[in-house]
Motif scaffolding. Sequence first.
Motif, PDB file in Angstrom:
ATOM      1  N   ALA A  48       0.867  -1.190   0.000  1.00 18.33           N
ATOM      2  CA  ALA A  48       0.000   0.000   0.000  1.00 18.33           C
ATOM      3  C   ALA A  48       0.898   1.233   0.000  1.00 18.33           C
ATOM      4  N   THR A  49       0.324   2.354  -0.422  1.00 21.14           N
ATOM      5  CA  THR A  49       1.048   3.624  -0.380  1.00 21.14           C
ATOM      6  C   THR A  49       0.196   4.657   0.336  1.00 21.14           C
ATOM      7  N   ALA A  50       0.858   5.713   0.809  1.00 21.22           N
ATOM      8  CA  ALA A  50       0.158   6.795   1.501  1.00 21.22           C
ATOM      9  C   ALA A  50       0.836   8.109   1.161  1.00 21.22           C
ATOM     10  N   GLN A  51       0.038   9.178   1.116  1.00 17.11           N
ATOM     11  CA  GLN A  51       0.568  10.496   0.787  1.00 17.11           C
ATOM     12  C   GLN A  51       0.545  11.442   1.985  1.00 17.11           C
ATOM     13  N   THR A  52      -0.150  11.042   3.056  1.00 14.26           N
ATOM     14  CA  THR A  52      -0.224  11.855   4.267  1.00 14.26           C
ATOM     15  C   THR A  52      -0.052  10.950   5.479  1.00 14.26           C
ATOM     16  N   ALA A  53       0.225  11.566   6.625  1.00 15.58           N
ATOM     17  CA  ALA A  53       0.377  10.784   7.849  1.00 15.58           C
ATOM     18  C   ALA A  53      -0.919  10.042   8.218  1.00 15.58           C
TER      19      ALA A  53
ATOM     20  N   ASP B  12       5.176  14.953  10.732  1.00 19.04           N
ATOM     21  CA  ASP B  12       3.970  14.133  10.791  1.00 19.04           C
ATOM     22  C   ASP B  12       4.243  12.660  10.476  1.00 19.04           C
ATOM     23  N   GLY B  13       5.087  12.401   9.482  1.00 18.06           N
ATOM     24  CA  GLY B  13       5.375  11.014   9.120  1.00 18.06           C
ATOM     25  C   GLY B  13       6.112  10.280  10.216  1.00 18.06           C
ATOM     26  N   LEU B  14       7.044  10.960  10.850  1.00 23.63           N
ATOM     27  CA  LEU B  14       7.807  10.357  11.941  1.00 23.63           C
ATOM     28  C   LEU B  14       6.917  10.104  13.150  1.00 23.63           C
ATOM     29  N   ARG B  15       6.042  11.046  13.452  1.00 24.79           N
ATOM     30  CA  ARG B  15       5.127  10.848  14.573  1.00 24.79           C
ATOM     31  C   ARG B  15       4.145   9.716  14.299  1.00 24.79           C
TER      32      ARG B  15
END
Length: 224
Positions: free
Chosen positions: A29-34, A67-70
């Motif tokens: 799967a892919t994601a563009q936001t957290a 955001d990605g790290l959190r």
Amino acid sequence: MRLLLAEDSTLLREALTALLERLGHTIAATAQTAPELLAAFERLAGVNDPPDLVLTDVRMPPGNSDDGLRAALDIRAAHPTQPIMVLSQYIADTYARELLTLPEGAIGYLLKDRVNRVRDFAAALETVAAGGTVIDPDVVQHLLGGSRPGPLDSLTTREREVLALMADGQSNADIAAALTLTDAAVSKHIGNIFTKLGLSPVEDNRRVRAVLTYLQTAPADHDT
């Protein structure tokens, strides 16, 4: 491996997808936001099919900050053994330290420049997926170089010895005997300790506050 890829840049996401597939991996799967990252992970984990590795950028919408790290930390809080590799163009001090000190391992933090070294990047992914830890050398150098000095760093070795004995409840006379010092020398060292720790002479509890600072900052020294 099956990977969950989170990257807000369409161009980079597609480039990473092509590279990972060329390395023999599958993009689950892919994601563009957290929030999309969290939702995608929960969707996969909810059917007992979590990815072998989460690969995420640090700076992502909606806040375009950490955001990605959190989100990665949130995933690890709920799934303590989930392997996670973080890619970044910069080093996020606070959350990077939190991520890299997680007890279960299976963590990686690489700067995006390292992706160009395909062989090393591929090996790093395998290491993290297997439960190891991979940290970009530049990240290590930055975190070590950016360490803030502690309140005891300004003390001399002798002053730390005196403060350690104070923490053990020793009187000035006991400290003098233990360190083969005069009472006047002990008093001088204690005065220096108070000054360096910023404890004002008008405070009646300076000795207690100095000991508390020591116990909070150097528990390992006290235990020995």
